[in-house]
Design a protein around this motif. Sequence first.
Motif, PDB file in Angstrom:
ATOM      1  N   SER A  65       0.759  -1.320  -0.091  1.00 53.34           N
ATOM      2  CA  SER A  65      -0.019   0.689   0.297  1.00 53.34           C
ATOM      3  C   SER A  65       0.543   1.659  -0.275  1.00 53.34           C
ATOM      4  N   PHE A  66       0.373   1.943  -0.765  1.00 53.58           N
ATOM      5  CA  PHE A  66       1.202   3.428  -0.037  1.00 53.58           C
ATOM      6  C   PHE A  66       0.209   4.821  -0.188  1.00 53.58           C
ATOM      7  N   THR A  67       0.336   5.740   0.141  1.00 55.36           N
ATOM      8  CA  THR A  67      -0.842   6.705  -0.053  1.00 55.36           C
ATOM      9  C   THR A  67       0.163   7.544  -1.433  1.00 55.36           C
ATOM     10  N   LEU A  68      -1.097   9.047  -1.537  1.00 57.01           N
ATOM     11  CA  LEU A  68      -0.775   9.765  -2.432  1.00 57.01           C
ATOM     12  C   LEU A  68       0.320  10.537  -3.240  1.00 57.01           C
ATOM     13  N   LEU A  69       0.503  10.763  -1.854  1.00 54.52           N
ATOM     14  CA  LEU A  69       1.992  11.258  -1.500  1.00 54.52           C
ATOM     15  C   LEU A  69       3.309   9.604  -1.546  1.00 54.52           C
ATOM     16  N   GLY A  70       2.478   8.704  -1.154  1.00 51.13           N
ATOM     17  CA  GLY A  70       4.092   7.375  -1.751  1.00 51.13           C
ATOM     18  C   GLY A  70       4.375   7.321  -2.410  1.00 51.13           C
ATOM     19  N   PHE A  71       3.036   7.180  -3.328  1.00 49.63           N
ATOM     20  CA  PHE A  71       2.739   7.164  -4.726  1.00 49.63           C
ATOM     21  C   PHE A  71       3.897   8.560  -6.137  1.00 49.63           C
ATOM     22  N   TRP A  72       3.355   9.065  -5.848  1.00 47.53           N
ATOM     23  CA  TRP A  72       4.960   9.856  -5.914  1.00 47.53           C
ATOM     24  C   TRP A  72       5.944  10.126  -5.957  1.00 47.53           C
ATOM     25  N   LEU A  73       6.925   9.635  -4.971  1.00 47.51           N
ATOM     26  CA  LEU A  73       7.334   9.104  -4.661  1.00 47.51           C
ATOM     27  C   LEU A  73       7.755   8.046  -5.096  1.00 47.51           C
ATOM     28  N   GLY A  87       3.761  -0.566  -6.693  1.00 47.16           N
ATOM     29  CA  GLY A  87       2.087  -1.103  -7.296  1.00 47.16           C
ATOM     30  C   GLY A  87       1.984  -2.252  -5.764  1.00 47.16           C
ATOM     31  N   THR A  88       0.452  -2.467  -5.723  1.00 50.16           N
ATOM     32  CA  THR A  88       0.115  -2.225  -5.030  1.00 50.16           C
ATOM     33  C   THR A  88      -0.982  -3.776  -4.689  1.00 50.16           C
ATOM     34  N   THR A 198       9.685  -7.124   5.436  1.00 52.94           N
ATOM     35  CA  THR A 198       8.177  -5.714   5.973  1.00 52.94           C
ATOM     36  C   THR A 198       9.259  -4.555   5.507  1.00 52.94           C
ATOM     37  N   LEU A 199       8.203  -4.133   4.372  1.00 50.12           N
ATOM     38  CA  LEU A 199       9.349  -2.395   4.275  1.00 50.12           C
ATOM     39  C   LEU A 199       8.243  -1.573   4.605  1.00 50.12           C
ATOM     40  N   ASP A 200       8.586  -0.373   5.539  1.00 47.18           N
ATOM     41  CA  ASP A 200       7.716   0.503   5.658  1.00 47.18           C
ATOM     42  C   ASP A 200       8.803   1.688   5.751  1.00 47.18           C
ATOM     43  N   ILE A 201       8.004   2.715   5.041  1.00 42.57           N
ATOM     44  CA  ILE A 201       8.436   4.463   4.783  1.00 42.57           C
ATOM     45  C   ILE A 201       7.726   5.164   5.451  1.00 42.57           C
ATOM     46  N   LEU A 209       4.095   6.406   4.160  1.00 39.07           N
ATOM     47  CA  LEU A 209       3.607   6.507   2.273  1.00 39.07           C
ATOM     48  C   LEU A 209       4.102   5.258   2.122  1.00 39.07           C
ATOM     49  N   ILE A 210       4.984   4.230   2.690  1.00 38.60           N
ATOM     50  CA  ILE A 210       5.015   2.796   1.778  1.00 38.60           C
ATOM     51  C   ILE A 210       4.886   2.202   2.457  1.00 38.60           C
ATOM     52  N   ARG A 211       4.035   0.620   2.365  1.00 39.34           N
ATOM     53  CA  ARG A 211       4.122  -0.646   2.785  1.00 39.34           C
ATOM     54  C   ARG A 211       3.969  -1.386   1.977  1.00 39.34           C
ATOM     55  N   GLN A 212       5.270  -2.074   2.379  1.00 36.60           N
ATOM     56  CA  GLN A 212       5.193  -3.300   1.312  1.00 36.60           C
ATOM     57  C   GLN A 212       5.933  -5.205   2.210  1.00 36.60           C
ATOM     58  N   SER A 213       4.805  -5.586   2.216  1.00 30.69           N
ATOM     59  CA  SER A 213       5.598  -7.359   3.110  1.00 30.69           C
ATOM     60  C   SER A 213       5.411  -8.390   1.935  1.00 30.69           C
ATOM     61  N   ALA A 214       5.964  -9.289   1.718  1.00 24.60           N
ATOM     62  CA  ALA A 214       5.807 -10.322   0.972  1.00 24.60           C
ATOM     63  C   ALA A 214       6.627 -11.404   2.767  1.00 24.60           C
ATOM     64  N   VAL A 215       6.345 -12.187   2.644  1.00 26.78           N
ATOM     65  CA  VAL A 215       6.977 -14.141   3.132  1.00 26.78           C
ATOM     66  C   VAL A 215       7.417 -14.765   2.122  1.00 26.78           C
ATOM     67  N   PHE A 216       8.875 -15.330   2.155  1.00 25.31           N
ATOM     68  CA  PHE A 216       9.724 -16.115   1.505  1.00 25.31           C
ATOM     69  C   PHE A 216      10.167 -17.260   2.209  1.00 25.31           C
ATOM     70  N   ARG A 217      10.561 -18.112   1.220  1.00 25.96           N
ATOM     71  CA  ARG A 217      11.929 -19.527   1.605  1.00 25.96           C
ATOM     72  C   ARG A 217      12.487 -19.354   0.189  1.00 25.96           C
ATOM     73  N   GLU A 218      13.860 -19.878   0.796  1.00 25.13           N
ATOM     74  CA  GLU A 218      14.810 -20.407  -0.026  1.00 25.13           C
ATOM     75  C   GLU A 218      14.861 -21.123  -0.780  1.00 25.13           C
ATOM     76  N   ALA A 219      14.518 -21.317  -2.622  1.00 24.62           N
ATOM     77  CA  ALA A 219      14.612 -21.268  -3.177  1.00 24.62           C
ATOM     78  C   ALA A 219      15.772 -22.831  -2.971  1.00 24.62           C
TER      79      ALA A 219
END
Length: 221
Positions: A65-73, A87-88, A198-201, A209-219
């Motif tokens: 997710s991001f706000t409008l300001l986060g999108f333009w950033l 992207g969201t 998880t990334l937060d700005i 402004l921006i948040r992204q979270s993803a779950v991983f495992r080693e290939a």
Amino acid sequence: MTSTRIPRHPVTPASNTVLLDDRRFHNLLPDEEWGRLPLAIWRRFSKRFADGETVVYVGEVKEASFTLLGFWLAQLARLIGGPLPTGTETGVPMVVTVTEDAASGGQIWTRICARSHGFPQVIHSAKRFAGPTGLEEYVGCGVSMALRISVEHEALVFHSTDYALQIGPLRLSLPPWLTPGDLTVTHSDLGDGLFRFTLDIVHPRFGRLIRQSAVFREATS
């Protein structure tokens, strides 16, 4: 998700990776604080591969997710290589590769985030064991940010402390009004070989402004 191979870079299988007791991250924390990390996180950040070798993590975006300001950033950041998610979409595949870079003594991180339409977004950055905190993330065009690491609730957390522009031998700190705010990346273990990034700005005036979270495992190969 299926196994992933990156051409021309040998992928080290998770089952027989040799730990070389790499202390580059460990040395940035007191032993007591490092010891509070789960064993799985300690192992991930204690690997050191030969120059050019790559470890691959495959996963899925769970939150974006991001706000409008986060999108333009994020759009503006394309001028320095596009280091921020644009992207969201959730539920899309994401691949992260970490490659040893003998030239800098650090690691090159590449993030590939799929989209429902069009090409994936590809983000490159380099973690260098340098700068005022001993760790910095270089994103391109001379721009880097100093990172301070800590252990919070058994997670390894990276906090931005300073943004800078490198011009030849000069490192110029950027004024706060030229920065996106506080960047935090959290690496938390989920057990069974899974972990979450998880990334937060967060801007001091405009909030998150921006948040992204993803779950991983080693290939595996």
